[in-house]
Design a protein around this motif. Structure first.
Motif, mmCIF file in Angstrom:
data_model
loop_
_atom_site.group_PDB
_atom_site.id
_atom_site.type_symbol
_atom_site.label_atom_id
_atom_site.label_comp_id
_atom_site.label_asym_id
_atom_site.label_seq_id
_atom_site.Cartn_x
_atom_site.Cartn_y
_atom_site.Cartn_z
ATOM 1 N N ARG A 1 40.749 34.043 33.799
ATOM 2 C CA ARG A 1 38.733 34.007 33.988
ATOM 3 C C ARG A 1 37.820 32.840 33.972
ATOM 4 N N ASN A 2 39.291 31.800 34.075
ATOM 5 C CA ASN A 2 38.169 30.670 34.721
ATOM 6 C C ASN A 2 38.499 30.038 35.958
ATOM 7 N N SER A 3 37.573 29.874 36.805
ATOM 8 C CA SER A 3 38.454 29.347 38.333
ATOM 9 C C SER A 3 38.961 27.758 37.995
ATOM 10 N N ASN A 4 38.414 27.224 36.576
ATOM 11 C CA ASN A 4 39.442 25.991 37.330
ATOM 12 C C ASN A 4 40.918 25.962 36.962
ATOM 13 N N THR A 5 41.050 26.860 36.450
ATOM 14 C CA THR A 5 42.702 27.235 36.137
ATOM 15 C C THR A 5 43.473 28.197 36.335
ATOM 16 N N SER A 6 42.434 29.526 37.158
ATOM 17 C CA SER A 6 42.979 30.714 37.800
ATOM 18 C C SER A 6 44.484 30.201 38.641
ATOM 19 N N ARG A 7 44.548 29.308 39.178
ATOM 20 C CA ARG A 7 45.827 29.456 40.283
ATOM 21 C C ARG A 7 46.913 29.060 39.377
ATOM 22 N N PHE A 8 46.951 28.465 38.444
ATOM 23 C CA PHE A 8 47.963 27.790 37.410
ATOM 24 C C PHE A 8 48.364 29.818 37.274
ATOM 25 N N TYR A 9 47.289 29.705 37.024
ATOM 26 C CA TYR A 9 47.754 31.429 36.294
ATOM 27 C C TYR A 9 48.718 32.399 37.471
ATOM 28 N N PHE A 10 48.343 32.460 38.905
ATOM 29 C CA PHE A 10 48.705 33.062 39.979
ATOM 30 C C PHE A 10 50.228 32.896 40.291
ATOM 31 N N HIS A 11 50.328 31.094 39.602
ATOM 32 C CA HIS A 11 51.607 30.156 40.005
ATOM 33 C C HIS A 11 52.438 31.133 38.997
ATOM 34 N N LEU A 12 51.681 31.155 37.988
ATOM 35 C CA LEU A 12 53.162 31.623 36.728
ATOM 36 C C LEU A 12 53.242 33.079 36.899
ATOM 37 N N GLU A 13 52.496 33.529 37.406
ATOM 38 C CA GLU A 13 52.818 35.622 38.168
ATOM 39 C C GLU A 13 53.697 35.031 39.103
ATOM 40 N N ALA A 14 53.494 34.617 39.554
ATOM 41 C CA ALA A 14 55.167 34.639 41.046
ATOM 42 C C ALA A 14 56.185 33.639 40.582
#
Length: 258
Positions: A137-150
């Motif tokens: 939900r936060n653009s500052n942290t969303s990329r980290f989320y996508f790495h976790l998902e990957a």
């Protein structure tokens, strides 16, 4: 002989707000004009708001605009033409200004309460879920989320508590080492090095700690100087204390390397 017109001078002694009507020679009657009441000698402006609220709804304000004339305006919290006013539910529009993850309840006129839904915490205007959800939900942290998902890393979706140090999205997008770590199959280890289990460490807590153990197993060195918390003598916490139901997120300006 001619008949005396009793209305000829000074309106026959009638009120300026009255009509003087000749009756018999030398006599007259004083009739108050429309919108006025009285005996004709004295005529007082009729205020329709004084009786039955001027025909306005009970949830409207009656305002006199002229002799026996008035307008009706619905009170705050009601809508309509003034003759008929209906209650406006604050919660019916935009969830009453509450968070999308909150329940809005009308309490009384122009008042409502906002309560975070189950599995969310906050003041009702801002509600947070678990830190895994909050990353997205936060653009500052969303990329980290996508790495976790990957890499199917779901540790921080558990009950926790966890403390998470998240490199900003722009850092993860531009650091050339990321592609290398992915190619070498070590990116999952790097990601877990940013997670601390069994601890909900707020910024103030970190100012008094020197070392913490990551989920990767390696230590993270913590120091506090010049009003800043620094990790491994390099990464500074730039945004802190985004508290979720199962932990807290801190945003850092560099990637931590085990």
């Amino acid at each position: 002989c001619s008949a005396i017109n009793a209305c000829e001078t000074s309106n026959g002694g009638c009120s300026a707000k009255a009509e003087c009507r000749r009756t018999t020679p030398g006599s007259r009657a004083c009739i108050c004009n429309a919108g006025y009441t009285g005996d004709g000698i004295v005529c007082i402006e009729i205020n329709p708001c004084l009786e039955n609220n001027g025909g306005c709804d009970r949830n409207a304000e009656c305002t006199q605009t002229g002799p026996n004339q008035a307008v009706c305006n619905c009170l705050k919290g009601y809508s309509g033409d003034g003759k008929r006013c209906t209650y406006i539910s604050l919660c019916s529009q935009n969830n009453g200004g509450c968070s999308e993850f909150a329940i809005c309840n009308d309490t009384e006129l122009t008042e409502r309460t906002c309560t975070c839904k189950p599995n969310y915490i906050g003041d009702g205007f801002k509600c947070r879920g678990n830190i895994y959800q909050e990353l997205l939900r936060n653009s500052n942290t969303s990329r980290f989320y996508f790495h976790l998902e990957a890499f199917s890393i779901k540790d921080i979706a558990g009950p926790g508590p966890f403390t998470l140090f998240v490199p900003r999205t722009d850092i993860l997008n531009t650091d050339p080492r990321v592609k290398d770590w992915i190619a070498r199959g070590v990116m999952a280890q790097v990601l877990r090095y940013h997670m601390v289990g069994c601890a909900n460490l707020l910024y103030n807590d970190l100012t008094t700690i020197t070392n913490i153990t990551s989920l990767h197993g390696d230590l993270i060195h913590v120091s506090y100087s010049q009003n800043s918390v620094i990790l491994n003598d390099k990464a500074e916490i730039t945004l802190s204390d985004a508290v979720g139901t199962n932990g807290v997120i801190h945003v850092i300006n560099q990637i931590l390397v085990p």
